[in-house]
Design a protein around this motif. Structure first.
Motif, PDB file in Angstrom:
ATOM      1  N   GLN A  86       0.829  -1.213   0.000  1.00  0.00           N
ATOM      2  CA  GLN A  86       0.000   0.000   0.000  1.00  0.00           C
ATOM      3  C   GLN A  86       0.860   1.258   0.000  1.00  0.00           C
ATOM      4  OE1 GLN A  86      -3.755   0.678   1.201  1.00  0.00           O
ATOM      5  NE2 GLN A  86      -3.716  -0.690  -0.546  1.00  0.00           N
ATOM      6  N   PRO A 139     -15.582  -1.449   9.000  1.00  0.00           N
ATOM      7  CA  PRO A 139     -15.763  -0.392   8.003  1.00  0.00           C
ATOM      8  C   PRO A 139     -15.301  -0.878   6.634  1.00  0.00           C
ATOM      9  CG  PRO A 139     -14.491   0.377   9.898  1.00  0.00           C
ATOM     10  CD  PRO A 139     -14.628  -1.088  10.044  1.00  0.00           C
ATOM     11  N   ASP A 140     -15.966  -0.421   5.602  1.00  0.00           N
ATOM     12  CA  ASP A 140     -15.715  -0.920   4.263  1.00  0.00           C
ATOM     13  C   ASP A 140     -14.261  -0.733   3.826  1.00  0.00           C
ATOM     14  OD1 ASP A 140     -17.163  -2.343   2.437  1.00  0.00           O
ATOM     15  OD2 ASP A 140     -17.210  -0.656   1.036  1.00  0.00           O
ATOM     16  N   LYS A 141     -13.652   0.378   4.250  1.00  0.00           N
ATOM     17  CA  LYS A 141     -12.323   0.711   3.747  1.00  0.00           C
ATOM     18  C   LYS A 141     -11.231  -0.221   4.236  1.00  0.00           C
ATOM     19  CE  LYS A 141     -12.001   5.368   2.080  1.00  0.00           C
ATOM     20  NZ  LYS A 141     -11.883   6.768   2.410  1.00  0.00           N
ATOM     21  N   VAL A 142     -11.379  -0.721   5.462  1.00  0.00           N
ATOM     22  CA  VAL A 142     -10.316  -1.570   5.998  1.00  0.00           C
ATOM     23  C   VAL A 142     -10.712  -3.043   5.971  1.00  0.00           C
ATOM     24  CG1 VAL A 142      -9.304   0.192   7.461  1.00  0.00           C
ATOM     25  CG2 VAL A 142     -11.132  -1.252   8.354  1.00  0.00           C
ATOM     26  N   ARG A 143     -11.692  -3.398   5.131  1.00  0.00           N
ATOM     27  CA  ARG A 143     -12.170  -4.771   5.222  1.00  0.00           C
ATOM     28  C   ARG A 143     -11.128  -5.785   4.764  1.00  0.00           C
ATOM     29  NH1 ARG A 143     -14.183  -3.068   0.514  1.00  0.00           N
ATOM     30  NH2 ARG A 143     -14.149  -4.560  -1.192  1.00  0.00           N
ATOM     31  N   SER A 146      -8.579  -6.442   7.420  1.00  0.00           N
ATOM     32  CA  SER A 146      -9.210  -7.166   8.527  1.00  0.00           C
ATOM     33  C   SER A 146      -9.398  -8.630   8.159  1.00  0.00           C
ATOM     34  CB  SER A 146     -10.572  -6.565   8.870  1.00  0.00           C
ATOM     35  OG  SER A 146     -10.581  -5.197   8.664  1.00  0.00           O
ATOM     36  N   GLU A 149     -14.337 -12.341   0.701  1.00  0.00           N
ATOM     37  CA  GLU A 149     -14.750 -11.101   0.062  1.00  0.00           C
ATOM     38  C   GLU A 149     -16.032 -11.291  -0.766  1.00  0.00           C
ATOM     39  OE1 GLU A 149     -13.907  -8.040  -0.045  1.00  0.00           O
ATOM     40  OE2 GLU A 149     -14.584  -7.289  -1.994  1.00  0.00           O
TER      41      GLU A 149
END
Lengths: 190, 194
Positions: free
Chosen positions: A85, B63-67, B70, B115
């Motif tokens: 990233q 949260p969607d951004k760090v899925r 995680s 996912e």
């Protein structure tokens, strides 16, 4: 001399893709054209080298002193994911040209098992940092070499007409098999 | 989709190896014998089921951004569990599979199912999906291992059926690519005639 042995054995004898089966997904996935293979190869060399240095430091200065080596898998994959990233963000800012060339491949690299594999192998083989870097670079070079040869052959297969069921991946895998057979000829050099 | 279909689609129709071409590294790397293939397949199945279960449980809290990170942590935790358990109870198999056990983390099937399926579906069907995909993966690895073991060593699950040396190349690296190539072509034929 030691380094030369590491280099030759990593590139030819124990080629990551053809002998150790690491990084097969990108090997089959992005090897349709020579140009994309070059881009992928460049990105992999870059990331494998960086990841090996960072994971080696993490292992030696964090995991071992604390006696938590069993967390190796979790720690390494997090480091690699974070690193990829970061490289992506930095490249975008610093060198847009390079980002254009490598950018699309970077997200794919997190799940390229060659990266984690080489990082773990470096630890398993008890390399010091310099040996580790040499090992990482030559493994990545071996990956790029295999990818390039394979892409070159696949460009030619496109022009032929194999039997219908063999088209696409099956024929590509058989070509990879023959390529692996050819690489076996290097066994015993060092 | 009915539960039964969720469970069985992984075997042939959406087989992760033969049709979706996911997780090829362990597929080629460990299948020198049917037993190794089966062991690897079952270890991956465990990780798949457990990570699908946990991901579907916590999907609303992440949260969607760090899925993706995680999910990777969840998967890596279960891989570590498998690693430690196998090292303790089946050390011989653990040595044979070697590097490919920690590499289950980067097996695209596991992250792919988390996912694509577990993060959108209920707990029950996520478990079934993980089990189905895992068994499909184990099935593929066992078949590939059995074919290679038979052609290369003349044995089935370690039992020698044909005496003497056979085509050793099938146990070595090139054989893995060639056998998988033919098995994928075979699956194409089977899926077409159905």
């Amino acid at each position: 001399m030691e380094y030369i042995i590491i280099i030759i054995s990593a590139i030819f004898i124990n080629n990551v893709v053809l002998a150790q089966f690491l990084g097969i997904c990108p090997f089959v996935g992005v090897s349709n054209k020579i140009s994309t293979s070059l881009g992928m190869g460049g990105a992999v060399i870059f990331v494998i080298t960086l990841a090996t240095i960072v994971t080696w430091l993490v292992q030696m200065y964090l995991l071992q002193p604390l006696g938590i080596q069993f967390l190796q898998t979790i720690a390494f994959i997090l480091v690699i994911a974070g690193l990829v990233q970061m490289v992506e963000i930095i490249l975008k800012k610093v060198s847009p040209g390079l980002y254009q060339a490598l950018g699309v491949f970077l997200p794919l690299i997190t799940t390229n098992c060659a990266v984690l594999g080489v990082a773990i192998l470096t630890i398993q083989k008890d390399f010091n940092l310099i040996e580790g870097v040499v090992f990482a670079v030559s493994n990545a070079a071996g990956f790029t070499l295999a990818l390039l040869i394979f892409a070159g052959i696949r460009e030619h297969i496109e022009l032929m007409e194999p039997p219908k069921v063999m088209q696409g991946v099956p024929i590509a895998l058989i070509v990879a098999g023959i390529l692996a057979l050819a690489f076996m000829g290097f066994t015993g050099i060092v | 989709m009915s539960n039964f279909k969720t469970l069985t689609k992984g075997l042939l129709k959406e087989n992760p190896v033969f049709v979706l071409l996911l997780g090829l590294c362990p597929t080629l790397g460990v299948t020198t014998s049917a037993f190794n293939g089966l062991g690897m397949g079952l270890a991956t199945t465990f990780v798949l089921v457990m990570s699908n279960l946990v991901v579907s449980l916590v999907k609303n809290a992440i949260p969607d951004k760090v899925r993706i990170p995680s999910f990777i942590v969840i998967i890596a935790s279960f891989v570590t569990i498998v690693e430690l358990v196998m090292q303790a109870y089946v050390p011989a198999l653990f040595d044979q599979l070697g590097l490919f056990i920690p590499l289950i983390v980067v097996n695209c099937i596991v992250l792919g199912r988390a996912e694509a399926f577990a993060s959108k579906n209920s707990v029950g069907s996520s478990i079934l999906d993980g089990l189905g995909m895992g068994l499909g993966f184990a099935f593929a690895l066992t078949v590939l291992g059995a074919v290679r073991e038979f052609l290369g060593a003349g044995a089935v699950f370690g039992q020698k059926v044909i005496p003497g040396d056979l085509m050793l190349v099938f146990v070595l690296a090139p054989g893995a690519f060639i056998v998988l190539g033919y098995l994928i072509a075979l699956t194409k034929i089977i899926n077409k005639t159905k």
